[in-house]
Design a protein around this motif. Structure first.
Motif, PDB file in Angstrom:
ATOM      1  N   ARG A   1       6.075   5.935 -11.458  1.00 57.50           N
ATOM      2  CA  ARG A   1       7.063   6.579 -12.326  1.00 57.50           C
ATOM      3  C   ARG A   1       7.876   7.643 -11.592  1.00 57.50           C
ATOM      4  N   GLY A   2       9.180   7.542 -11.794  1.00 54.96           N
ATOM      5  CA  GLY A   2      10.083   8.515 -11.207  1.00 54.96           C
ATOM      6  C   GLY A   2      10.334   8.343  -9.726  1.00 54.96           C
ATOM      7  N   VAL A   3       9.692   7.346  -9.116  1.00 54.88           N
ATOM      8  CA  VAL A   3       9.829   7.167  -7.666  1.00 54.88           C
ATOM      9  C   VAL A   3      10.310   5.757  -7.319  1.00 54.88           C
TER      10      VAL A   3
ATOM     11  N   GLY B   1       0.801  -1.214   0.000  1.00 53.27           N
ATOM     12  CA  GLY B   1       0.000   0.000   0.000  1.00 53.27           C
ATOM     13  C   GLY B   1       0.831   1.260   0.000  1.00 53.27           C
ATOM     14  N   ASN B   2       2.112   1.140   0.350  1.00 55.90           N
ATOM     15  CA  ASN B   2       3.014   2.290   0.389  1.00 55.90           C
ATOM     16  C   ASN B   2       4.020   2.233  -0.758  1.00 55.90           C
TER      17      ASN B   2
ATOM     18  N   ALA C   1      15.409   3.414  -1.265  1.00 61.75           N
ATOM     19  CA  ALA C   1      15.017   2.723  -0.031  1.00 61.75           C
ATOM     20  C   ALA C   1      15.153   1.212  -0.194  1.00 61.75           C
ATOM     21  N   LEU C   2      14.779   0.701  -1.362  1.00 57.70           N
ATOM     22  CA  LEU C   2      14.905  -0.726  -1.617  1.00 57.70           C
ATOM     23  C   LEU C   2      16.370  -1.149  -1.661  1.00 57.70           C
ATOM     24  N   LEU C   3      17.215  -0.326  -2.273  1.00 56.51           N
ATOM     25  CA  LEU C   3      18.650  -0.617  -2.295  1.00 56.51           C
ATOM     26  C   LEU C   3      19.199  -0.696  -0.873  1.00 56.51           C
ATOM     27  N   THR C   4      18.795   0.242  -0.032  1.00 58.19           N
ATOM     28  CA  THR C   4      19.281   0.277   1.344  1.00 58.19           C
ATOM     29  C   THR C   4      18.795  -0.929   2.140  1.00 58.19           C
TER      30      THR C   4
ATOM     31  N   THR D   1      19.741  -1.930 -10.707  1.00 58.90           N
ATOM     32  CA  THR D   1      19.703  -3.239 -10.060  1.00 58.90           C
ATOM     33  C   THR D   1      18.295  -3.556  -9.551  1.00 58.90           C
ATOM     34  N   VAL D   2      17.637  -2.573  -8.953  1.00 55.67           N
ATOM     35  CA  VAL D   2      16.282  -2.768  -8.445  1.00 55.67           C
ATOM     36  C   VAL D   2      15.332  -3.083  -9.594  1.00 55.67           C
ATOM     37  N   ASP D   3      15.435  -2.333 -10.692  1.00 59.87           N
ATOM     38  CA  ASP D   3      14.543  -2.536 -11.830  1.00 59.87           C
ATOM     39  C   ASP D   3      14.704  -3.944 -12.416  1.00 59.87           C
ATOM     40  N   VAL D   4      15.946  -4.419 -12.482  1.00 57.93           N
ATOM     41  CA  VAL D   4      16.207  -5.770 -12.998  1.00 57.93           C
ATOM     42  C   VAL D   4      15.512  -6.815 -12.129  1.00 57.93           C
ATOM     43  N   HIS D   5      15.639  -6.668 -10.813  1.00 58.68           N
ATOM     44  CA  HIS D   5      15.035  -7.650  -9.905  1.00 58.68           C
ATOM     45  C   HIS D   5      13.514  -7.572  -9.906  1.00 58.68           C
ATOM     46  N   VAL D   6      12.964  -6.377 -10.024  1.00 61.66           N
ATOM     47  CA  VAL D   6      11.501  -6.254 -10.095  1.00 61.66           C
ATOM     48  C   VAL D   6      10.995  -6.941 -11.357  1.00 61.66           C
ATOM     49  N   ARG D   7      11.693  -6.759 -12.461  1.00 60.14           N
ATOM     50  CA  ARG D   7      11.260  -7.384 -13.707  1.00 60.14           C
ATOM     51  C   ARG D   7      11.252  -8.909 -13.606  1.00 60.14           C
ATOM     52  N   THR D   8      12.344  -9.498 -13.074  1.00 59.43           N
ATOM     53  CA  THR D   8      12.390 -10.957 -12.961  1.00 59.43           C
ATOM     54  C   THR D   8      11.387 -11.467 -11.927  1.00 59.43           C
ATOM     55  N   LEU D   9      11.183 -10.675 -10.854  1.00 58.54           N
ATOM     56  CA  LEU D   9      10.203 -11.071  -9.833  1.00 58.54           C
ATOM     57  C   LEU D   9       8.802 -11.099 -10.429  1.00 58.54           C
TER      58      LEU D   9
END
Length: 236
Positions: A222-224, A176-177, A183-186, A199-207
């Motif tokens: 977008r942008g966040v 919901g947030n 923040a995800l990297l941290t 790196t985050v975008d790659v993992h979200v795509r495979t997930l």
């Protein structure tokens, strides 16, 4: 904890194996894919708990080895840390795309390597046969059983890498947030992780790919960053 290191550079491999064996681990090194696969075949009942895998290897390269490991049900969950050439972002992205749990760029210090191994090891070696009696984190069709490290979508098991599992857990816990990429990297890679938000975008795509019909529950802001749609809370 048993660790295999596949690295064709003798000096690097010997230093890594020596350091690990004197740091409370049981380590074994291999210079190429052939002796590694032989050891995996010989140790089917007592294989490695974690693999350090160089990308550039003679014969079968590291990415090909990784893909073969992920394709087998016996080794799909084996934690893998890729060893990449310094500054080669394409190697990092390809390794993450292929299912690596983390990477270390050469040249690396032994303290950094040990820290990366321990970070991955903290989430490895759990009992895979528990979980059905424990409290699950449930959101719509997705259920996470933390003690057993099991993820289910509509009752079917889903095989995730450790980083994908951590990413899903963080998104579920903050359903919901909006979670920013930083923040995800941290949260997942640590405050000192020097990777890019790519790196985050790659993992979200495979997930998303692995979640199948539930992939739309992860929304791109977008942008966040990303937000998990909230449907349910904790339940038995």
């Amino acid at each position: 904890m048993k660790i295999y290191c596949v690295e064709d550079d003798n000096s690097i491999r010997e230093l890594v194996v020596y350091t690990l064996n004197h740091s409370g681990f049981e380590a074994q090194g291999f210079e190429s894919a052939e002796p590694f696969w032989k050891a995996m075949d010989d140790d089917k009942e007592d294989g490695p708990d974690l693999l350090l895998l160089d990308i550039m290897l003679p014969g079968q390269d590291g990415l090909s080895i990784l893909k073969e490991l992920r394709a087998s049900s016996q080794t799909a969950d084996l934690p893998v840390i890729m060893l990449t050439a310094k500054g080669e972002e394409v190697d990092k992205v390809m390794g993450l795309d292929a299912g690596a749990d983390d990477y270390v760029a050469k040249p690396f210090g032994m303290m950094e390597l040990l820290a990366r191994i321990k970070a991955v090891a903290r989430r490895a070696g759990v009992n895979q046969h528990e979980g059905e009696q424990e409290q699950a984190l449930v959101n719509g069709p997705i259920a996470i059983y933390p003690k057993a490290h099991i993820v289910k979508v509509s009752g079917e098991n889903v095989q995730l890498t450790l980083k994908e599992y951590d990413l899903l857990t963080v998104l579920m816990e903050h359903a919901g947030n909006v979670m920013t990429r930083d923040a995800l990297l941290t949260d997942i890679w640590g405050y000192d992780f020097d990777g890019e938000t790519r790196t985050v975008d790659v993992h979200v795509r495979t997930l998303r790919q692995k979640l199948g019909s539930a992939r739309k529950m992860i929304e791109t802001v977008r942008g966040v960053g990303y937000r998990m749609h909230k449907e349910e809370n904790f339940q038995k």
